[in-house]
Enzyme design. Structure first.
Site, short mmCIF file in Angstrom:
data_model
loop_
_atom_site.label_atom_id
_atom_site.label_comp_id
_atom_site.label_asym_id
_atom_site.label_seq_id
_atom_site.Cartn_x
_atom_site.Cartn_y
_atom_site.Cartn_z
N SER A 16 0.82 -1.19 0.13
CA SER A 16 0.00 0.12 0.05
C SER A 16 0.85 1.17 -0.01
CB SER A 16 -1.02 -0.08 1.28
OG SER A 16 -0.03 -0.31 2.41
N SER A 144 17.11 -4.37 6.06
CA SER A 144 17.87 -2.93 5.91
C SER A 144 19.42 -3.02 6.38
CB SER A 144 17.13 -2.17 7.18
OG SER A 144 17.94 -1.11 7.53
N TYR A 157 14.98 -1.79 15.80
CA TYR A 157 14.64 -1.96 14.42
C TYR A 157 15.93 -2.84 13.90
CZ TYR A 157 14.20 -0.77 9.46
OH TYR A 157 14.14 -0.83 8.06
N ALA A 159 18.07 -5.09 15.41
CA ALA A 159 17.77 -6.41 15.97
C ALA A 159 16.67 -7.11 15.31
CB ALA A 159 17.39 -6.30 17.19
N LYS A 161 15.69 -6.76 12.02
CA LYS A 161 16.07 -6.98 10.75
C LYS A 161 17.23 -8.00 10.81
CE LYS A 161 13.21 -4.24 8.53
NZ LYS A 161 12.22 -4.82 7.45
N1 LIG Z 1 12.49 3.45 3.60
C1 LIG Z 1 13.68 2.79 3.91
O1 LIG Z 1 14.49 3.95 4.04
C2 LIG Z 1 13.87 1.57 4.23
C3 LIG Z 1 15.22 1.16 4.38
C4 LIG Z 1 15.37 -0.14 4.68
C5 LIG Z 1 14.47 -1.03 4.75
N2 LIG Z 1 13.05 -0.48 4.72
C6 LIG Z 1 12.16 -1.75 4.69
O2 LIG Z 1 11.24 -1.61 3.69
C7 LIG Z 1 9.96 -2.11 4.20
C8 LIG Z 1 9.16 -1.04 3.50
O3 LIG Z 1 9.16 0.30 4.27
P1 LIG Z 1 8.86 1.51 3.49
O4 LIG Z 1 9.94 2.49 3.50
O5 LIG Z 1 8.13 1.49 2.18
O6 LIG Z 1 7.69 2.08 4.32
P2 LIG Z 1 6.38 2.40 4.34
O7 LIG Z 1 6.16 3.29 2.97
O8 LIG Z 1 5.84 3.18 5.71
O9 LIG Z 1 5.51 1.11 4.02
C9 LIG Z 1 5.24 0.24 5.08
C10 LIG Z 1 4.48 -0.69 4.49
O10 LIG Z 1 4.29 -1.89 5.53
C11 LIG Z 1 2.96 -2.27 5.95
N3 LIG Z 1 2.29 -2.54 7.19
C12 LIG Z 1 3.14 -2.28 8.43
N4 LIG Z 1 2.57 -2.75 9.39
C13 LIG Z 1 1.74 -3.65 8.80
C14 LIG Z 1 0.91 -4.81 9.38
N5 LIG Z 1 0.68 -4.84 10.58
N6 LIG Z 1 0.05 -5.62 8.67
C15 LIG Z 1 0.17 -5.36 7.25
N7 LIG Z 1 1.11 -4.19 6.66
C16 LIG Z 1 1.86 -3.58 7.57
C17 LIG Z 1 2.34 -0.91 5.42
O11 LIG Z 1 0.79 -1.24 5.28
P3 LIG Z 1 -0.42 -0.11 5.74
O12 LIG Z 1 0.05 1.24 5.44
O13 LIG Z 1 -1.56 -0.65 4.73
O14 LIG Z 1 -0.70 -0.41 7.14
C18 LIG Z 1 2.96 -0.27 4.39
O15 LIG Z 1 2.57 -0.59 3.20
C19 LIG Z 1 9.94 -2.11 5.66
O16 LIG Z 1 10.23 -3.52 6.13
C20 LIG Z 1 11.38 -1.49 6.02
O17 LIG Z 1 11.90 -1.73 7.14
C21 LIG Z 1 12.90 0.72 4.32
#
Ligand SMILES: NC(=O)c1ccc[n+]([C@@H]2O[C@H](COP(=O)([O-])OP(=O)(O)OC[C@H]3O[C@@H](n4cnc5c(N)ncnc54)[C@H](OP(=O)(O)O)[C@@H]3O)[C@@H](O)[C@H]2O)c1
Length: 253
Positions: A16, A144, A157, A159, A161
């Site tokens: 989403s 991450s 966070y 730990a 990952k």
């Molecule tokens: N952005 C960065 O810099 C970065 C760097 C390294 C790793 N990551 C990893 O990449 C992944 C995506 O992050 P993003 O940056 O795209 O963040 P984001 O835009 O906040 O997206 C997070 C997603 O996780 C979903 N989510 C969270 N809790 C949930 C739950 N209980 N049940 C179902 N869905 C859930 C959210 O869905 P809803 O909104 O529909 O609840 C949303 O679609 C994460 O695992 C994050 O740790 C991100």
């Protein structure tokens, strides 16, 4: 470049928003049948509106931590509805910027439930014989660089990952006999809601980050492109690994 078709059914959690949304749109544009999942139905519908093959873009609403064991039945019902999955991209995740001094069990449990335990049960569900397509199937976890690097206030966070990457290695060994590959991507900082909507981060956080990245901050498509490669047959001998995609930041002294 990649040979995908509409029988390649790919489930993506966290579709989403941010990285998961980019992955769903990219895999859909390559001709796979994507099942985009998340809690926010309205945002999932917006993802579908942007898709190039709307007939191959399904939406399923789910909170993966509401009842973690129930994820088993959820995946069974998804497979009954759409067919066995070729791949599962575990992207849903949450961030937490809290010093250890402020932690308590319920705060810590929420991040582990989301970033680790829910994914463990989803992997278990995928590995069930009738739920995947056997040879050529794969799981990718979005991790991450903070799994191996860290900074103050991200103990949970980092730990969670690190635990996820460890799970990927074990799952790769356990599932290899059924032809399932399991890999992780350790992403550097990508501009998404996780960074821009995080009230616990200081105001100048993003500007400070930018100055550290040799190639600048990443975009969600940088991760989506790697996912497309990792689920393709071009990656048929890659399993149990974590691919770092971070614009060069982690090699800096
Ligand atoms: N952005 C960065 O810099 C970065 C760097 C390294 C790793 N990551 C990893 O990449 C992944 C995506 O992050 P993003 O940056 O795209 O963040 P984001 O835009 O906040 O997206 C997070 C997603 O996780 C979903 N989510 C969270 N809790 C949930 C739950 N209980 N049940 C179902 N869905 C859930 C959210 O869905 P809803 O909104 O529909 O609840 C949303 O679609 C994460 O695992 C994050 O740790 C991100």
């Amino acid at each position: 470049m990649y040979s995908f078709n509409n029988k390649d059914i790919i489930l993506i959690t966290g579709a989403s928003s941010g990285i998961g949304k980019a992955i769903a749109l990219e895999l859909n544009s390559l001709g796979t049948n994507v099942i985009a999942t998340g809690r926010n139905f309205f945002e999932l519908q917006k993802s579908k509106d942007l898709s190039s093959n709307k007939d191959l873009f399904q939406i399923e609403h789910r909170d993966i931590v509401e009842d973690i064991d129930e994820n088993l039945n959820w995946i069974n019902s998804i497979v009954e509805k759409y067919g066995a999955l070729k791949s599962m991209i575990l992207c849903a995740g949450i961030d937490q910027t809290l010093p250890i001094q402020t932690l308590n069990y319920s705060r810590s449990k929420l991040i582990f439930d989301t970033n680790f335990f829910a994914n463990e049960i989803l992997m278990r569900a995928f590995s069930k014989k009738k739920n995947n397509q056997g040879n050529g199937s794969s799981i990718i976890c979005i991790s991450s660089i903070m799994a191996s690097l860290t900074s103050p206030a991200i103990a949970n966070y980092s730990a969670s990952k690190a635990a996820l990457e460890s799970l990927v290695r074990t799952a790769a060994l356990e599932f290899a006999t059924n032809g399932i590959r399991v890999n992780a991507i350790a992403a550097g900082h990508i501009i998404t809601h996780l960074l821009t909507n995080n009230e616990t981060l200081p105001a100048n956080f993003i500007d400070n980050l930018k100055s550290k990245y040799p190639l600048g901050l990443g975009e969600p498509i940088d991760i989506a492109n790697a996912v497309a490669f990792l689920i393709s047959d071009n990656a048929k001998w890659i399993t149990g690994t974590t691919l770092t995609i971070d614009g060069g930041v982690s090699v800096r002294f």
